[in-house]
Design an enzyme around this catalytic site. Structure first.
Site, PDB file in Angstrom:
ATOM      1  N   ASN A  37      -6.777  -1.244  -2.961  1.00 17.31           N
ATOM      2  CA  ASN A  37      -5.643  -1.753  -3.721  1.00 17.31           C
ATOM      3  C   ASN A  37      -6.097  -2.193  -5.124  1.00 17.31           C
ATOM      4  O   ASN A  37      -7.085  -2.927  -5.215  1.00 17.31           O
ATOM      5  CB  ASN A  37      -5.094  -2.947  -2.917  1.00 17.31           C
ATOM      6  CG  ASN A  37      -3.873  -3.594  -3.513  1.00 17.31           C
ATOM      7  OD1 ASN A  37      -3.282  -3.069  -4.441  1.00 17.31           O
ATOM      8  ND2 ASN A  37      -3.498  -4.740  -2.963  1.00 17.31           N
TER       9      ASN A  37
ATOM     10  N   MET B 113       0.821  -1.213   0.000  1.00 11.07           N
ATOM     11  CA  MET B 113       0.000   0.000   0.000  1.00 11.07           C
ATOM     12  C   MET B 113       0.854   1.262   0.000  1.00 11.07           C
ATOM     13  O   MET B 113       0.604   2.206  -0.748  1.00 11.07           O
ATOM     14  CB  MET B 113      -0.938   0.013   1.219  1.00 11.07           C
ATOM     15  CG  MET B 113      -1.913  -1.133   1.261  1.00 11.07           C
ATOM     16  SD  MET B 113      -2.916  -1.274  -0.231  1.00 11.07           S
ATOM     17  CE  MET B 113      -3.973   0.144  -0.084  1.00 11.07           C
TER      18      MET B 113
ATOM     19  N   SER C 247      -7.034  -2.251   7.604  1.00  8.03           N
ATOM     20  CA  SER C 247      -8.168  -3.008   7.071  1.00  8.03           C
ATOM     21  C   SER C 247      -9.283  -3.075   8.103  1.00  8.03           C
ATOM     22  O   SER C 247     -10.456  -3.012   7.758  1.00  8.03           O
ATOM     23  CB  SER C 247      -7.717  -4.416   6.692  1.00  8.03           C
ATOM     24  OG  SER C 247      -6.708  -4.334   5.719  1.00  8.03           O
TER      25      SER C 247
ATOM     26  N   VAL D 202       1.786   0.418   8.102  1.00  8.75           N
ATOM     27  CA  VAL D 202       2.584  -0.726   8.570  1.00  8.75           C
ATOM     28  C   VAL D 202       1.648  -1.936   8.675  1.00  8.75           C
ATOM     29  O   VAL D 202       0.418  -1.786   8.608  1.00  8.75           O
ATOM     30  CB  VAL D 202       3.345  -0.419   9.895  1.00  8.75           C
ATOM     31  CG1 VAL D 202       4.208   0.830   9.739  1.00  8.75           C
ATOM     32  CG2 VAL D 202       2.430  -0.285  11.082  1.00  8.75           C
TER      33      VAL D 202
ATOM     34  N   HIS E 274      -8.838   4.225   4.618  1.00  5.75           N
ATOM     35  CA  HIS E 274      -8.743   2.869   4.073  1.00  5.75           C
ATOM     36  C   HIS E 274      -8.678   2.955   2.555  1.00  5.75           C
ATOM     37  O   HIS E 274      -9.704   3.027   1.879  1.00  5.75           O
ATOM     38  CB  HIS E 274      -9.931   2.022   4.561  1.00  5.75           C
ATOM     39  CG  HIS E 274      -9.921   0.653   3.997  1.00  5.75           C
ATOM     40  ND1 HIS E 274     -11.041   0.053   3.472  1.00  5.75           N
ATOM     41  CD2 HIS E 274      -8.903  -0.232   3.833  1.00  5.75           C
ATOM     42  CE1 HIS E 274     -10.706  -1.149   3.024  1.00  5.75           C
ATOM     43  NE2 HIS E 274      -9.435  -1.338   3.229  1.00  5.75           N
TER      44      HIS E 274
HETATM   45  P1  NAD Z   1       2.912  -4.940   3.658  1.00  3.40           P
HETATM   46  O1  NAD Z   1       3.275  -6.069   4.558  1.00  3.40           O
HETATM   47  O2  NAD Z   1       2.932  -5.136   2.183  1.00  3.40           O
HETATM   48  O3  NAD Z   1       3.897  -3.690   3.971  1.00  3.40           O
HETATM   49  C1  NAD Z   1       4.148  -3.212   5.255  1.00  3.40           C
HETATM   50  C2  NAD Z   1       5.457  -2.420   5.251  1.00  3.40           C
HETATM   51  O4  NAD Z   1       5.620  -1.831   6.550  1.00  3.40           O
HETATM   52  C3  NAD Z   1       6.691  -3.292   4.997  1.00  3.40           C
HETATM   53  O5  NAD Z   1       7.491  -2.703   3.976  1.00  3.40           O
HETATM   54  C4  NAD Z   1       7.441  -3.270   6.329  1.00  3.40           C
HETATM   55  O6  NAD Z   1       8.859  -3.322   6.185  1.00  3.40           O
HETATM   56  C5  NAD Z   1       7.001  -1.923   6.889  1.00  3.40           C
HETATM   57  N1  NAD Z   1       7.146  -1.778   8.331  1.00  3.40           N
HETATM   58  C6  NAD Z   1       7.029  -2.734   9.303  1.00  3.40           C
HETATM   59  N2  NAD Z   1       7.229  -2.170  10.519  1.00  3.40           N
HETATM   60  C7  NAD Z   1       7.462  -0.858  10.298  1.00  3.40           C
HETATM   61  C8  NAD Z   1       7.736   0.234  11.169  1.00  3.40           C
HETATM   62  N3  NAD Z   1       7.801   0.080  12.479  1.00  3.40           N
HETATM   63  N4  NAD Z   1       7.940   1.469  10.617  1.00  3.40           N
HETATM   64  C9  NAD Z   1       7.892   1.636   9.256  1.00  3.40           C
HETATM   65  N5  NAD Z   1       7.631   0.624   8.398  1.00  3.40           N
HETATM   66  C10 NAD Z   1       7.413  -0.593   8.918  1.00  3.40           C
HETATM   67  O7  NAD Z   1       1.486  -4.427   4.157  1.00  3.40           O
HETATM   68  P2  NAD Z   1       0.331  -3.718   3.271  1.00  3.40           P
HETATM   69  O8  NAD Z   1      -0.415  -4.761   2.523  1.00  3.40           O
HETATM   70  O9  NAD Z   1       0.918  -2.559   2.553  1.00  3.40           O
HETATM   71  O10 NAD Z   1      -0.671  -3.231   4.442  1.00  3.40           O
HETATM   72  C11 NAD Z   1      -0.402  -2.059   5.203  1.00  3.40           C
HETATM   73  C12 NAD Z   1      -1.686  -1.647   5.920  1.00  3.40           C
HETATM   74  O11 NAD Z   1      -2.679  -1.318   4.941  1.00  3.40           O
HETATM   75  C13 NAD Z   1      -2.280  -2.772   6.801  1.00  3.40           C
HETATM   76  O12 NAD Z   1      -2.828  -2.229   7.959  1.00  3.40           O
HETATM   77  C14 NAD Z   1      -3.356  -3.362   5.891  1.00  3.40           C
HETATM   78  O13 NAD Z   1      -4.390  -3.967   6.636  1.00  3.40           O
HETATM   79  C15 NAD Z   1      -3.843  -2.115   5.164  1.00  3.40           C
HETATM   80  N6  NAD Z   1      -4.459  -2.366   3.850  1.00  3.40           N
HETATM   81  C16 NAD Z   1      -3.938  -3.304   3.001  1.00  3.40           C
HETATM   82  C17 NAD Z   1      -4.544  -3.509   1.757  1.00  3.40           C
HETATM   83  C18 NAD Z   1      -3.981  -4.524   0.779  1.00  3.40           C
HETATM   84  O14 NAD Z   1      -4.654  -4.790  -0.240  1.00  3.40           O
HETATM   85  N7  NAD Z   1      -2.781  -5.078   0.992  1.00  3.40           N
HETATM   86  C19 NAD Z   1      -5.652  -2.750   1.378  1.00  3.40           C
HETATM   87  C20 NAD Z   1      -6.131  -1.755   2.257  1.00  3.40           C
HETATM   88  C21 NAD Z   1      -5.523  -1.584   3.494  1.00  3.40           C
END
Ligand code: NAD
Length: 280
Positions: free
Chosen positions: A141, A11, A117, A88, A138
């Protein structure tokens, strides 16, 4: 406007690209330098892809992106930001730690968009000295292709923060859909029931993934089926979100399908690992 995006995964990198494509100076922060390197590469690659589907991206070049996005592992330039958009992973302990750090380094004028989420925005806001400055954002993606953002008003979210959020999203080419705070909000409270039950259908051998998704696409006219969507989101993220929903509501309708957990244990995370319900 100065914005920081925290977390450079699925994201965060698309949100940073979306901000920069609309000329907004952006800091992209992650704790993992390898994630930042990967983000820089995918942001450049994705620009080509999104130029084909979103006319707003046509005016931006790769060189523009390099000057608009600053990649970092520290909080050095966080003291004078208008916004932080946090992305994160969907784990309370991680989010809690990050907001405690942000409370130390950001000014009281900074507003926080929580991209989650399912986690309660009110619970995140309780970690901050100005809980009125916290709002749920929110994003869907893939971010550059989705016109709306489900925006979540926490218990203390101020009217001023709502207006600022609307202005930020407009500057990113997005429409704000405002809803109230309950875990999973609208989108994920509904969609995770679909995705989880679709996994049960595979587990119970009622139909294979292609047929299940075909019913949704060709029967209901949805753009994607629930299992394709789960693969796109990441099965680990889907399982984490189901756990948050189950813990929050204590309602068995959110119990995670054992097949989903087994796939995650086996490293089948969907698109990002090359295999989930489908092969990539
Ligand atoms: P992801 O696992 O792809 O990426 C998370 C990133 O955060 C990683 O690069 C990791 O290294 C980094 N990270 C971990 N700890 C950290 C810290 N302390 N400080 C800075 N960076 C840190 O996760 P994602 O899929 O991008 O999801 C992120 C958020 O968005 C979640 O809460 C998820 O529920 C939400 N979300 C995801 C989607 C989806 O389709 N993947 C859609 C909407 C919302």
């Amino acid at each position: 406007m100065r914005v920081a995006v925290v977390g450079a995964g699925t994201m965060g990198r698309d949100i940073a690209l979306n901000l920069a494509a609309f000329g907004i100076q952006t800091i992209l922060k992650d704790t993992n330098p390898a994630a930042l390197d990967e983000a820089r590469t995918t942001i450049r690659q994705n620009l080509r892809l999104y130029k084909m589907t979103n006319p707003a991206y046509k005016a931006v070049s790769k060189d523009d992106l390099d000057s608009l996005i600053q990649y970092t592992v520290n909080y050095d330039d966080f003291s004078n930001l208008d916004w932080v958009i946090e992305n994160v992973p969907e784990e309370w302990a991680l989010k809690e730690q990050v907001y405690k750090e942000l409370a130390e380094v950001c000014s009281k004028e900074t507003a926080f968009g929580v991209n989650t989420s399912c986690i309660s925005i009110t619970k995140v806001a309780a970690l901050m000295p100005q809980p009125g400055n916290v709002i749920g954002m929110h994003f869907m993606n893939p971010v550059p292709m989705k016109p709306a953002v489900e925006t979540v008003k926490g218990f203390h979210t101020s009217d001023d923060t709502i207006s600022r959020a609307k202005a930020l999203l407009k500057a990113m080419g997005k429409k704000m859909i405002l809803v109230n705070d309950f875990p999973g909000f609208v989108a994920n409270r509904l969609s995770h029931l679909f995705m989880n039950e679709a996994a049960f259908l595979v587990q119970d051998q009622v139909a294979d993934p292609v047929s299940i998704d075909a019913v949704f696409k060709e029967g209901y006219g949805h753009a994607m089926g629930p299992l394709e969507t789960a693969d796109l989101i990441g099965l680990d993220t889907v399982v984490s979100s189901l756990k948050v929903l189950y813990d929050s509501y204590q309602d068995p309708k959110f119990r995670c399908c054992p097949l989903l957990q087994k796939m995650v244990d086996a490293g089948l995370l969907g698109k990002k690992s090359g295999r989930g319900f489908y092969q990539y």
